[in-house]
Design a protein around this motif. Structure first.
Motif, PDB file in Angstrom:
ATOM      1  N   ARG A  83       0.827  -1.214   0.000  1.00  0.00           N
ATOM      2  CA  ARG A  83       0.000   0.000   0.000  1.00  0.00           C
ATOM      3  C   ARG A  83       0.859   1.260   0.000  1.00  0.00           C
ATOM      4  O   ARG A  83       0.539   2.240  -0.667  1.00  0.00           O
ATOM      5  N   GLN A  91      -3.809   1.582  -8.314  1.00  0.00           N
ATOM      6  CA  GLN A  91      -5.104   2.249  -8.439  1.00  0.00           C
ATOM      7  C   GLN A  91      -5.260   2.947  -9.794  1.00  0.00           C
ATOM      8  O   GLN A  91      -6.381   3.106 -10.289  1.00  0.00           O
ATOM      9  N   ARG A 121      -9.543  -1.145  -3.312  1.00  0.00           N
ATOM     10  CA  ARG A 121     -10.745  -0.997  -2.489  1.00  0.00           C
ATOM     11  C   ARG A 121     -12.014  -1.356  -3.255  1.00  0.00           C
ATOM     12  O   ARG A 121     -13.018  -0.673  -3.192  1.00  0.00           O
ATOM     13  N   ARG A 122     -11.941  -2.440  -3.989  1.00  0.00           N
ATOM     14  CA  ARG A 122     -13.099  -2.990  -4.693  1.00  0.00           C
ATOM     15  C   ARG A 122     -13.184  -4.482  -4.369  1.00  0.00           C
ATOM     16  O   ARG A 122     -12.162  -5.157  -4.265  1.00  0.00           O
ATOM     17  N   GLU A 458     -15.367   1.612  -3.496  1.00  0.00           N
ATOM     18  CA  GLU A 458     -15.979   1.388  -2.200  1.00  0.00           C
ATOM     19  C   GLU A 458     -15.117   1.999  -1.097  1.00  0.00           C
ATOM     20  O   GLU A 458     -13.988   2.417  -1.318  1.00  0.00           O
ATOM     21  N   ASP A 459     -15.674   2.020   0.116  1.00  0.00           N
ATOM     22  CA  ASP A 459     -14.930   2.539   1.255  1.00  0.00           C
ATOM     23  C   ASP A 459     -13.789   1.593   1.602  1.00  0.00           C
ATOM     24  O   ASP A 459     -13.788   0.425   1.222  1.00  0.00           O
ATOM     25  N   GLU A 460     -12.831   2.116   2.353  1.00  0.00           N
ATOM     26  CA  GLU A 460     -11.702   1.296   2.788  1.00  0.00           C
ATOM     27  C   GLU A 460     -12.204   0.105   3.603  1.00  0.00           C
ATOM     28  O   GLU A 460     -13.135   0.220   4.395  1.00  0.00           O
TER      29      GLU A 460
END
Length: 467
Positions: A83, A91, A121-122, A458-460
């Motif tokens: 990350r 991303q 984040r999907r 989506e959200d984390e």
């Protein structure tokens, strides 16, 4: 399936697996798709399962792109590192290409999927990326890492949990990517290319087809036996294919030393971080220090934009462009073209960003090469002793390098040369059937049948929530 139909399916945005026999045009379709996607403004991550394969496509290994490196399980600390270092690249990507996927383990395919979902984040496979795979399961399969893992003193909880998931699903983590946990969810369109653009000798093509179908006949054996003991003409250069590097390097060095002409040495020039440059040099087929002489047999290692030669074209050094030691080699290729061979660039890419590059004359001595390194090449003539093959698919790869039966010269053969992965044989009917279904769907409903809409970001969420 025809190449144009495969391109149409790829351009619809759906995840796709391009497969087919050597010479069916997998690389051509893949390159056409990548060029068009980038012209359309899409970010394409071009990767391959091995370092050698990645240099063929000016990409990087899937291990490097994903940030996984040499890890065999996705731990919280590794995901945190990815990350911090790879988030922006992962991303930003729209399309993930993985070439030579036959040599990629199921567990690695799943790890890349997990990384993409977490970083992007999907919750969809690979975080919503369009995944484009290319390869032929009848060629060299993944190398087992079970022996390395058996030496682990204390396997991580993540490693043990991963293998438990495979056991519960009845799958093999060291099998093909079709054994991965994500394969059915990804559900890629299968494009099994059936047009043949390499072998134009019906007898050789029949032998290769029978090897793929696991039904080698006495007639196939007789066809190959007819090439035993036949030698190339004195003036014809034939590449010797060997199982290991030591044999190939030894023959090249011997033949070059026998030419009584001055040496011309070309040293590669590089830019970029030392570790990435070293990786490029290790995997590109052009030697870091290329020694040539007038009269040397050479092989082109790149495709020429002007189509004067292609990757694998054989020629002879006729001289050098100047009297100085550094003059570019002048090569007469067997197609009659005489070309002054200047430096080409091998690049390690991250999307459209060049991470490192090595410039070298795109040649190597052509008397010998390993079977492994020949994968992806087309050779006019090749000499091989198939009694020495030791891995499933090795004999098939060697035989499928030549275009015609009269370009094949055998020093020996036995039944081991016909060995291919039993899993590949079982998979073949399914892949052909799914490809036929895709062709029928395209003809009946058009390209709209394949188009997909991606959900919003989506959200984390945590790795535990994903898996």
């Amino acid at each position: 399936m025809k190449q144009n139909d495969a391109l149409a399916i790829l351009q619809s945005g759906v995840s796709t697996f391009i497969t087919g026999a050597p010479g069916a045009g997998k690389t051509f379709v893949l390159n056409q798709f990548i060029k068009q996607a980038r012209r359309d403004g899409l970010s394409v991550a071009v990767t391959a399962s091995t370092g050698i394969a990645s240099t063929h496509i000016n990409g990087q290994t899937i291990h490097s792109w994903s940030g996984i490196g040499v890890a065999t399980a996705l731990t919280d600390s590794l995901l945190k590192t990815i990350r911090s270092r790879r988030k922006r690249k992962l991303q930003a990507a729209d399309i993930l290409v993985i070439d030579e996927v036959s040599m990629m383990h199921a567990w690695l395919f799943d790890m890349v999927d997990q990384v993409c979902r977490a970083v992007r984040r999907r919750t969809e496979p690979f975080g919503g990326l369009q995944v484009v795979l290319s390869g032929d399961f009848f060629q060299l399969p993944p190398v087992s890492v079970s022996s390395r893992n058996s030496d682990m003193i204390a396997p991580s909880p993540e490693y043990l949990a991963m293998h438990e998931r495979y056991a519960q699903a009845g799958k093999n983590p060291e099998g093909f990517v079709t054994e991965s946990l994500v394969w059915e969810e990804l559900n890629p369109a299968i494009c099994y290319l059936t047009e043949q653009h390499r072998q134009d000798d019906g007898r050789l093509l029949n032998v290769l087809t029978d090897i793929r179908e696991g039904r080698v006949s006495d007639q196939d054996t007789a066809v190959l036996s007819g090439r035993l003991g036949i030698l190339p003409q004195v003036d014809d250069v034939a590449v010797h294919l060997f199982p290991v590097n030591r044999q190939a390097d030894g023959l090249n060095d011997l033949r070059l030393s026998q030419i009584e002409q001055p040496e011309h040495v070309f040293v590669a020039k590089s830019t970029g971080p030392a570790n990435l440059v070293q990786r490029l040099k290790k995997n590109m087929l052009a030697p870091e220090r290329l020694m040539l002489k007038k009269g040397a047999a050479v092989m082109a290692l790149r495709n020429d934009a002007d189509r004067q030669y292609v990757n694998g074209s054989i020629g002879t050094v006729r001289g050098f462009a100047s009297d100085s030691k550094g003059g570019w080699p002048i090569v007469e290729f067997e197609n009659g073209n005489i070309v002054t061979m200047k430096q080409a660039s091998w690049e390690m890419m991250d999307g459209e960003t060049v991470l490192a590059s090595v410039d070298q004359v795109p040649l190597r001595c052509a008397w010998a090469i390993t079977i492994h390194k020949s994968q992806g090449m087309t050779l006019d003539r090749a000499v091989m002793d198939l009694r020495r093959t030791f891995a499933p698919g090795m004999g098939y790869v060697a035989l499928s390098r030549v275009e015609r039966l009269d370009g094949l010269f055998l020093g020996g053969i036995n039944d081991r040369a016909f060995l291919v992965s039993s899993d590949a044989v079982l998979l073949d009917d399914e892949l052909r059937s799914r490809s036929s279904h895709a062709s029928a769907l395209l003809e009946r409903e058009g390209i709209e049948a394949f188009r997909k809409e991606l959900p919003p970001v989506e959200d984390e969420f945590s790795q535990a929530e994903l898996f």
